[in-house]
Design a protein around this motif. Structure first.
Motif, PDB file in Angstrom:
ATOM      1  N   ASP A 181      -6.605   7.601  11.612  1.00  0.00           N
ATOM      2  CA  ASP A 181      -6.810   7.149  10.186  1.00  0.00           C
ATOM      3  C   ASP A 181      -6.346   8.321   9.491  1.00  0.00           C
ATOM      4  O   ASP A 181      -7.030   9.636   9.900  1.00  0.00           O
ATOM      5  N   ALA A 182      -5.956   7.980   8.247  1.00  0.00           N
ATOM      6  CA  ALA A 182      -5.829   9.106   7.235  1.00  0.00           C
ATOM      7  C   ALA A 182      -6.093   8.685   5.877  1.00  0.00           C
ATOM      8  O   ALA A 182      -7.272   8.448   5.611  1.00  0.00           O
ATOM      9  N   VAL A 183      -5.229   8.461   4.922  1.00  0.00           N
ATOM     10  CA  VAL A 183      -5.514   7.975   3.485  1.00  0.00           C
ATOM     11  C   VAL A 183      -6.139   6.720   3.818  1.00  0.00           C
ATOM     12  O   VAL A 183      -5.757   6.028   4.580  1.00  0.00           O
ATOM     13  N   ASP A 228       0.226  -4.891   6.974  1.00  0.00           N
ATOM     14  CA  ASP A 228       1.465  -4.434   7.396  1.00  0.00           C
ATOM     15  C   ASP A 228       1.456  -2.840   7.276  1.00  0.00           C
ATOM     16  O   ASP A 228       2.353  -2.178   7.332  1.00  0.00           O
ATOM     17  N   PHE A 229       0.589  -2.148   6.775  1.00  0.00           N
ATOM     18  CA  PHE A 229       0.547  -0.944   6.587  1.00  0.00           C
ATOM     19  C   PHE A 229       0.085  -0.039   7.881  1.00  0.00           C
ATOM     20  O   PHE A 229      -0.965  -0.091   8.284  1.00  0.00           O
ATOM     21  N   ASP A 230       0.818   0.701   8.389  1.00  0.00           N
ATOM     22  CA  ASP A 230       0.620   1.151   9.687  1.00  0.00           C
ATOM     23  C   ASP A 230       1.135   2.904   9.661  1.00  0.00           C
ATOM     24  O   ASP A 230       1.198   3.517  10.900  1.00  0.00           O
ATOM     25  N   GLN A 231       1.229   3.588   8.527  1.00  0.00           N
ATOM     26  CA  GLN A 231       1.864   4.895   8.500  1.00  0.00           C
ATOM     27  C   GLN A 231       0.367   5.666   8.155  1.00  0.00           C
ATOM     28  O   GLN A 231      -0.496   5.465   7.479  1.00  0.00           O
ATOM     29  N   CYS A 232       0.513   6.960   8.548  1.00  0.00           N
ATOM     30  CA  CYS A 232      -0.244   8.121   7.811  1.00  0.00           C
ATOM     31  C   CYS A 232       0.267   8.879   6.834  1.00  0.00           C
ATOM     32  O   CYS A 232       1.284   9.565   6.926  1.00  0.00           O
ATOM     33  N   ILE A 260       0.890  -1.184   0.005  1.00  0.00           N
ATOM     34  CA  ILE A 260      -0.025  -0.053   0.046  1.00  0.00           C
ATOM     35  C   ILE A 260       0.693   1.295  -0.121  1.00  0.00           C
ATOM     36  O   ILE A 260       0.634   2.113  -0.723  1.00  0.00           O
ATOM     37  N   GLU A 261       1.951   1.173   0.607  1.00  0.00           N
ATOM     38  CA  GLU A 261       2.877   2.385   0.921  1.00  0.00           C
ATOM     39  C   GLU A 261       3.477   2.728  -0.282  1.00  0.00           C
ATOM     40  O   GLU A 261       3.684   3.909  -0.774  1.00  0.00           O
ATOM     41  N   ILE A 262       3.962   1.691  -1.202  1.00  0.00           N
ATOM     42  CA  ILE A 262       4.734   1.938  -2.272  1.00  0.00           C
ATOM     43  C   ILE A 262       3.688   2.631  -3.391  1.00  0.00           C
ATOM     44  O   ILE A 262       4.215   3.432  -4.097  1.00  0.00           O
ATOM     45  N   GLU A 263       2.435   2.165  -3.187  1.00  0.00           N
ATOM     46  CA  GLU A 263       1.357   2.601  -4.319  1.00  0.00           C
ATOM     47  C   GLU A 263       1.286   4.232  -3.930  1.00  0.00           C
ATOM     48  O   GLU A 263       1.128   4.980  -4.769  1.00  0.00           O
ATOM     49  N   LEU A 264       1.012   4.275  -2.669  1.00  0.00           N
ATOM     50  CA  LEU A 264       0.869   5.900  -1.994  1.00  0.00           C
ATOM     51  C   LEU A 264       2.108   6.813  -2.574  1.00  0.00           C
ATOM     52  O   LEU A 264       1.884   7.942  -3.008  1.00  0.00           O
ATOM     53  N   GLY A 277       2.216  10.155  -5.130  1.00  0.00           N
ATOM     54  CA  GLY A 277       2.697  11.498  -4.663  1.00  0.00           C
ATOM     55  C   GLY A 277       2.430  11.805  -3.212  1.00  0.00           C
ATOM     56  O   GLY A 277       2.487  12.866  -2.800  1.00  0.00           O
ATOM     57  N   LEU A 278       1.654  10.927  -2.506  1.00  0.00           N
ATOM     58  CA  LEU A 278       1.366  11.187  -0.997  1.00  0.00           C
ATOM     59  C   LEU A 278       2.522  11.037  -0.285  1.00  0.00           C
ATOM     60  O   LEU A 278       3.509  10.345  -0.617  1.00  0.00           O
TER      61      LEU A 278
END
Length: 261
Positions: free
Chosen positions: A135-137, A101-105, A62-66, A70-71
């Motif tokens: 929660d964010a995106v 495993d996605f736990d970032q804002c 998920i993070e790679i795609e974000l 450009g997020l």
């Protein structure tokens, strides 16, 4: 300070010069030169061959795609904002970890900068407080899963969760759910937990609930602190959730950003 991130030809020329210089110096200086060379070679190898470190970097799909879209991670802008993504745990209304495993804002860059501004305003008035993000995106696929799981009639469900058919501002990285913690990491009393489905969480009902004794002056004051710093940074709230803040309207988000599927 030795700068070793140079083109291979110049790098080896640089090493040769240092080696010649060291050979003419007393032994005590040779040790220092050898250390410089050793460090320089090591640094150059890391820069020239970044893939050697690739396997040690832990990053979710998920993070790679974000990042590709450009997020930005809020911690790249303000490391003091606390992040506790509830949908990356089982401590949420679904009772299921939907983020894995996605736990970032992550937020759109301009939205993240607004959140940084809100944190600065909070710290300026209350140095012992900090924002905490729940929660964010939120990818649209997760929105659909949450919609399907929430056991409420559609007319009630829409009060607490945007229909994935239309999309939520969370799906664009333009909304954030958050609260405030003190210097001991304890959340301020907001009258309800995050994701509480009921009138006690409704900002629009606060005057009525205060008059009836359901909410206290302290709870209202805590909510007003949160609203004040978020409004000052350009966010606006909604009528049914004290923790939810939008950075723009849905129409503006559609024009400015791409939805995160």
């Amino acid at each position: 300070m030795y700068i070793c991130t140079m083109k291979p030809g110049l790098f080896y020329l640089f090493i040769s010069i240092i080696w010649i210089s060291c050979s003419d110096e007393p032994k005590v200086n040779q040790v220092g030169c050898e250390t410089i060379l050793k460090d320089c070679v090591a640094i150059n190898q890391v820069v020239a061959l970044p893939d050697l470190k690739k396997d040690s970097i832990q990053i979710s799909s998920i993070e790679i795609e974000l990042i590709r879209m450009g997020l930005v991670n809020i911690h790249s802008i303000d490391s003091e904002i606390v992040v506790d993504l509830r949908y990356s745990t089982t401590d949420n209304f679904i009772g299921v970890d939907v983020y894995g495993d996605f736990d970032q804002c992550y937020l759109q860059k301009d939205v993240a900068e607004k959140l940084e501004m809100a944190q600065l305003q909070l710290r300026k008035k209350y140095p012992y407080y900090s924002l905490i993000v729940y929660d964010a995106v939120r990818p649209l696929s997760i929105q659909q899963k949450m919609w399907d799981t929430l056991d409420l009639p559609p007319g009630e469900k829409i009060k607490y969760l945007s229909n994935p058919g239309k999309g939520s501002l969370h799906n664009y990285g333009a909304a954030v759910d958050l609260s405030i913690i003190d210097d001991k990491g304890v959340p301020l009393d907001m009258g309800t937990a995050f994701d509480y489905f009921g009138e006690k969480a409704h900002p629009v009902k606060e005057a009525e609930l205060l008059a009836s004794g359901v909410l206290t002056n302290k709870i209202i004051r805590n909510r007003e602190i949160l609203r004040s710093v978020m409004h000052s940074a350009g966010f606006f709230g909604i009528q049914t959730e004290w923790w939810h803040f939008n950075s723009c309207t849905r129409e503006q988000a559609v024009m400015k950003y791409k939805i995160v599927e």
